[in-house]
Design a protein around this motif. Structure first.
Motif, PDB file in Angstrom:
ATOM      1  N   ASP A  63      33.140  40.929 -33.497  1.00 19.93           N
ATOM      2  CA  ASP A  63      32.403  40.161 -32.197  1.00 19.93           C
ATOM      3  C   ASP A  63      33.636  39.821 -31.053  1.00 19.93           C
ATOM      4  O   ASP A  63      33.611  39.513 -30.296  1.00 19.93           O
ATOM      5  CB  ASP A  63      32.970  38.850 -32.868  1.00 19.93           C
ATOM      6  CG  ASP A  63      34.632  38.474 -33.648  1.00 19.93           C
ATOM      7  OD1 ASP A  63      35.232  39.392 -33.623  1.00 19.93           O
ATOM      8  OD2 ASP A  63      35.294  37.557 -33.752  1.00 19.93           O
ATOM      9  N   GLU A  64      33.782  41.294 -31.026  1.00 17.38           N
ATOM     10  CA  GLU A  64      35.121  42.034 -29.662  1.00 17.38           C
ATOM     11  C   GLU A  64      33.860  41.781 -28.870  1.00 17.38           C
ATOM     12  O   GLU A  64      32.653  41.926 -28.522  1.00 17.38           O
ATOM     13  CB  GLU A  64      35.530  43.182 -30.017  1.00 17.38           C
ATOM     14  CG  GLU A  64      37.039  43.248 -30.907  1.00 17.38           C
ATOM     15  CD  GLU A  64      35.522  43.284 -32.704  1.00 17.38           C
ATOM     16  OE1 GLU A  64      36.694  43.339 -33.230  1.00 17.38           O
ATOM     17  OE2 GLU A  64      34.363  43.219 -32.788  1.00 17.38           O
ATOM     18  N   ARG A  65      34.830  41.278 -27.331  1.00 15.35           N
ATOM     19  CA  ARG A  65      33.862  41.497 -25.968  1.00 15.35           C
ATOM     20  C   ARG A  65      34.870  42.616 -24.906  1.00 15.35           C
ATOM     21  O   ARG A  65      35.778  42.798 -25.082  1.00 15.35           O
ATOM     22  CB  ARG A  65      34.649  40.864 -25.379  1.00 15.35           C
ATOM     23  CG  ARG A  65      33.372  39.069 -26.316  1.00 15.35           C
ATOM     24  CD  ARG A  65      34.042  37.698 -24.567  1.00 15.35           C
ATOM     25  NE  ARG A  65      32.755  36.652 -26.395  1.00 15.35           N
ATOM     26  CZ  ARG A  65      33.296  35.338 -25.616  1.00 15.35           C
ATOM     27  NH1 ARG A  65      33.661  35.048 -24.521  1.00 15.35           N
ATOM     28  NH2 ARG A  65      32.280  34.300 -26.152  1.00 15.35           N
ATOM     29  N   ALA A  66      34.183  43.696 -24.590  1.00 13.54           N
ATOM     30  CA  ALA A  66      34.762  44.749 -23.575  1.00 13.54           C
ATOM     31  C   ALA A  66      35.915  44.028 -23.169  1.00 13.54           C
ATOM     32  O   ALA A  66      36.907  44.878 -23.176  1.00 13.54           O
ATOM     33  CB  ALA A  66      34.014  44.962 -23.171  1.00 13.54           C
ATOM     34  N   PRO A  67      35.948  42.820 -22.171  1.00 12.87           N
ATOM     35  CA  PRO A  67      37.135  43.148 -21.807  1.00 12.87           C
ATOM     36  C   PRO A  67      38.034  42.723 -22.601  1.00 12.87           C
ATOM     37  O   PRO A  67      40.116  43.239 -22.467  1.00 12.87           O
ATOM     38  CB  PRO A  67      37.384  42.139 -20.683  1.00 12.87           C
ATOM     39  CG  PRO A  67      35.688  41.499 -20.337  1.00 12.87           C
ATOM     40  CD  PRO A  67      35.059  42.279 -22.080  1.00 12.87           C
ATOM     41  N   ALA A  68      38.436  42.351 -23.527  1.00 13.66           N
ATOM     42  CA  ALA A  68      39.652  41.408 -24.629  1.00 13.66           C
ATOM     43  C   ALA A  68      39.513  43.315 -24.621  1.00 13.66           C
ATOM     44  O   ALA A  68      41.286  43.501 -25.715  1.00 13.66           O
ATOM     45  CB  ALA A  68      39.089  40.216 -25.525  1.00 13.66           C
ATOM     46  N   TRP A 129      25.822  41.371 -24.535  1.00 11.59           N
ATOM     47  CA  TRP A 129      26.173  39.871 -23.592  1.00 11.59           C
ATOM     48  C   TRP A 129      28.214  40.902 -24.353  1.00 11.59           C
ATOM     49  O   TRP A 129      28.639  40.322 -23.233  1.00 11.59           O
ATOM     50  CB  TRP A 129      26.178  39.212 -24.181  1.00 11.59           C
ATOM     51  CG  TRP A 129      26.750  38.083 -23.949  1.00 11.59           C
ATOM     52  CD1 TRP A 129      26.186  37.760 -22.137  1.00 11.59           C
ATOM     53  CD2 TRP A 129      27.721  37.448 -24.182  1.00 11.59           C
ATOM     54  NE1 TRP A 129      27.460  36.205 -21.943  1.00 11.59           N
ATOM     55  CE2 TRP A 129      28.090  36.690 -22.778  1.00 11.59           C
ATOM     56  CE3 TRP A 129      28.714  37.269 -25.212  1.00 11.59           C
ATOM     57  CZ2 TRP A 129      29.657  35.187 -23.122  1.00 11.59           C
ATOM     58  CZ3 TRP A 129      29.892  36.475 -24.929  1.00 11.59           C
ATOM     59  CH2 TRP A 129      30.279  35.837 -24.339  1.00 11.59           C
ATOM     60  N   ARG A 130      28.139  40.920 -25.631  1.00  6.10           N
ATOM     61  CA  ARG A 130      29.647  41.292 -25.744  1.00  6.10           C
ATOM     62  C   ARG A 130      30.227  42.233 -25.070  1.00  6.10           C
ATOM     63  O   ARG A 130      30.810  42.849 -24.729  1.00  6.10           O
ATOM     64  CB  ARG A 130      30.521  41.012 -27.091  1.00  6.10           C
ATOM     65  CG  ARG A 130      29.552  39.853 -27.374  1.00  6.10           C
ATOM     66  CD  ARG A 130      30.421  40.236 -29.061  1.00  6.10           C
ATOM     67  NE  ARG A 130      28.958  40.192 -29.936  1.00  6.10           N
ATOM     68  CZ  ARG A 130      29.467  41.805 -30.258  1.00  6.10           C
ATOM     69  NH1 ARG A 130      30.916  42.328 -30.545  1.00  6.10           N
ATOM     70  NH2 ARG A 130      28.267  42.253 -30.918  1.00  6.10           N
ATOM     71  N   ALA A 131      28.737  43.045 -24.718  1.00 10.00           N
ATOM     72  CA  ALA A 131      29.903  45.022 -23.937  1.00 10.00           C
ATOM     73  C   ALA A 131      29.513  44.890 -22.688  1.00 10.00           C
ATOM     74  O   ALA A 131      30.489  45.332 -22.309  1.00 10.00           O
ATOM     75  CB  ALA A 131      28.715  45.743 -24.588  1.00 10.00           C
ATOM     76  N   TYR A 132      28.889  44.027 -22.315  1.00  5.40           N
ATOM     77  CA  TYR A 132      28.248  44.539 -20.960  1.00  5.40           C
ATOM     78  C   TYR A 132      28.812  43.352 -20.004  1.00  5.40           C
ATOM     79  O   TYR A 132      28.361  42.998 -19.115  1.00  5.40           O
ATOM     80  CB  TYR A 132      26.831  44.313 -20.219  1.00  5.40           C
ATOM     81  CG  TYR A 132      26.428  45.746 -21.118  1.00  5.40           C
ATOM     82  CD1 TYR A 132      26.958  47.115 -21.548  1.00  5.40           C
ATOM     83  CD2 TYR A 132      25.116  45.567 -21.821  1.00  5.40           C
ATOM     84  CE1 TYR A 132      26.246  47.593 -22.484  1.00  5.40           C
ATOM     85  CE2 TYR A 132      24.382  46.924 -22.127  1.00  5.40           C
ATOM     86  CZ  TYR A 132      24.855  47.452 -22.333  1.00  5.40           C
ATOM     87  OH  TYR A 132      24.289  48.919 -23.415  1.00  5.40           O
ATOM     88  N   GLN A 133      30.094  43.029 -20.016  1.00  7.26           N
ATOM     89  CA  GLN A 133      31.140  42.310 -20.031  1.00  7.26           C
ATOM     90  C   GLN A 133      32.463  43.175 -18.683  1.00  7.26           C
ATOM     91  O   GLN A 133      32.722  44.453 -19.393  1.00  7.26           O
ATOM     92  CB  GLN A 133      31.890  40.997 -20.499  1.00  7.26           C
ATOM     93  CG  GLN A 133      30.950  40.513 -21.238  1.00  7.26           C
ATOM     94  CD  GLN A 133      31.791  39.436 -21.719  1.00  7.26           C
ATOM     95  OE1 GLN A 133      32.589  39.316 -21.612  1.00  7.26           O
ATOM     96  NE2 GLN A 133      30.981  38.616 -22.419  1.00  7.26           N
ATOM     97  N   PRO A 134      32.751  43.044 -17.495  1.00  3.71           N
ATOM     98  CA  PRO A 134      32.244  42.089 -16.453  1.00  3.71           C
ATOM     99  C   PRO A 134      30.602  42.322 -16.181  1.00  3.71           C
ATOM    100  O   PRO A 134      30.113  41.733 -15.442  1.00  3.71           O
ATOM    101  CB  PRO A 134      33.271  41.656 -15.689  1.00  3.71           C
ATOM    102  CG  PRO A 134      33.606  42.980 -15.536  1.00  3.71           C
ATOM    103  CD  PRO A 134      33.666  43.569 -16.604  1.00  3.71           C
ATOM    104  N   ALA A 156      26.881  33.280 -30.833  1.00  7.71           N
ATOM    105  CA  ALA A 156      26.269  34.393 -31.746  1.00  7.71           C
ATOM    106  C   ALA A 156      25.280  33.850 -32.115  1.00  7.71           C
ATOM    107  O   ALA A 156      24.918  32.684 -31.603  1.00  7.71           O
ATOM    108  CB  ALA A 156      26.998  34.125 -32.967  1.00  7.71           C
ATOM    109  N   PRO A 157      23.923  34.158 -32.194  1.00 13.39           N
ATOM    110  CA  PRO A 157      22.786  33.830 -32.573  1.00 13.39           C
ATOM    111  C   PRO A 157      22.522  32.661 -33.747  1.00 13.39           C
ATOM    112  O   PRO A 157      23.442  33.083 -34.882  1.00 13.39           O
ATOM    113  CB  PRO A 157      22.021  35.242 -33.348  1.00 13.39           C
ATOM    114  CG  PRO A 157      23.000  36.627 -33.163  1.00 13.39           C
ATOM    115  CD  PRO A 157      24.594  35.806 -32.873  1.00 13.39           C
ATOM    116  N   LEU A 158      21.638  32.402 -33.653  1.00 13.05           N
ATOM    117  CA  LEU A 158      20.985  31.139 -34.980  1.00 13.05           C
ATOM    118  C   LEU A 158      19.831  31.655 -35.426  1.00 13.05           C
ATOM    119  O   LEU A 158      19.607  33.125 -35.230  1.00 13.05           O
ATOM    120  CB  LEU A 158      20.962  30.331 -34.213  1.00 13.05           C
ATOM    121  CG  LEU A 158      22.001  29.448 -33.447  1.00 13.05           C
ATOM    122  CD1 LEU A 158      21.350  28.025 -32.975  1.00 13.05           C
ATOM    123  CD2 LEU A 158      23.048  28.939 -34.327  1.00 13.05           C
ATOM    124  N   PRO A 159      19.805  31.712 -36.843  1.00 13.66           N
ATOM    125  CA  PRO A 159      18.568  31.926 -37.570  1.00 13.66           C
ATOM    126  C   PRO A 159      17.132  31.887 -36.687  1.00 13.66           C
ATOM    127  O   PRO A 159      17.293  30.790 -35.945  1.00 13.66           O
ATOM    128  CB  PRO A 159      18.557  30.693 -38.602  1.00 13.66           C
ATOM    129  CG  PRO A 159      20.563  30.439 -38.692  1.00 13.66           C
ATOM    130  CD  PRO A 159      20.170  30.718 -37.593  1.00 13.66           C
TER     131      PRO A 159
END
Length: 219
Positions: A63-68, A129-134, A156-159
């Motif tokens: 669940d990591e995002r690139a900036p963090a 989306w998580r990887a390509y920030q900012p 996050a994706p729903l079923p």
């Protein structure tokens, strides 16, 4: 590079030889790696091919995002670099050649890397989306409706449901959903081309055709 007596050391934010190149942090997120880290290498003429002096690892949870993640790896490097330099200068550390297996490249990002198509899986879109920030961010195209819709904040994706891949709809909770193979992405904040950032539901209020039965994002 041979002029300095002890050579030149370089810090690289991946577990080499995996993700050599300019964008190793986004690459680890996109690949769904279970771990990453910081490698200290002796620079040579190749692209991140130098011998390994030190490897520090951290676990990834999906669940990591690139900036963090970039900040976390920078802190890890800062905590270890002084000891590494002292040990290298004193001769107590040995450089080990990188393994020949497991090599992958992480080239410089392009704006088009952030494009989400109707057949992009929900989990791949979530990772992008998580990887390509900012930058470059992620976006979709809705032919005949909106040239480009930037997805500023998604959940996050729903079923998956029986909705058509590439369609958009409002669910019972009033969320704007993007339906993709394997799931649906709640679009919390979006920016249409030439417009301002807004809630996904506000976009539909102003442009109801977005959630019409015939509307689809481009493949």
């Amino acid at each position: 590079m041979s002029a300095p007596r002890h050579g030149i050391l370089n810090l690289h934010p991946s577990l080499l030889p995996r993700h050599r190149g300019a964008s190793p942090i986004p690459a680890a997120i996109i690949a769904g790696d279970s771990e990453t880290g910081v490698c200290t290498i002796v620079m040579d003429a190749g692209l991140d091919t130098g011998a390994l002096v030190r490897v520090d690892r951290i676990e990834l949870h999906g669940d990591e995002r690139a900036p963090a993640l970039e900040e976390l790896l920078a802190d890890l490097a800062a905590d270890t670099v002084e000891g590494t330099l002292r040990g290298w200068a004193a001769g107590s550390l040995t450089a080990v050649p990188q393994e020949g297996d497991g090599v992958s490249l992480a080239p410089r990002l392009r704006r088009s890397d952030g494009r989400i198509g109707a057949m992009t899986s929900a989990h791949a879109a979530w990772a992008a989306w998580r990887a390509y920030q900012p930058w470059p961010g992620v976006y979709v195209e809705i032919p005949g409706v909106i040239e480009r819709l930037r997805l500023d904040l998604i959940d996050a994706p729903l079923p998956a449901s029986d909705a058509a891949n590439g369609s958009l709809s409002l669910d019972d909770e009033g969320r704007l959903l993007l339906h993709l193979p394997g799931g649906a992405l709640p679009l919390r904040r979006v920016t249409p081309a030439g417009g301002r950032e807004m809630d996904g539901v506000d976009l539909v209020r102003g442009r109801p055709e977005i959630a019409a039965a015939h509307a689809r994002i481009a493949s």
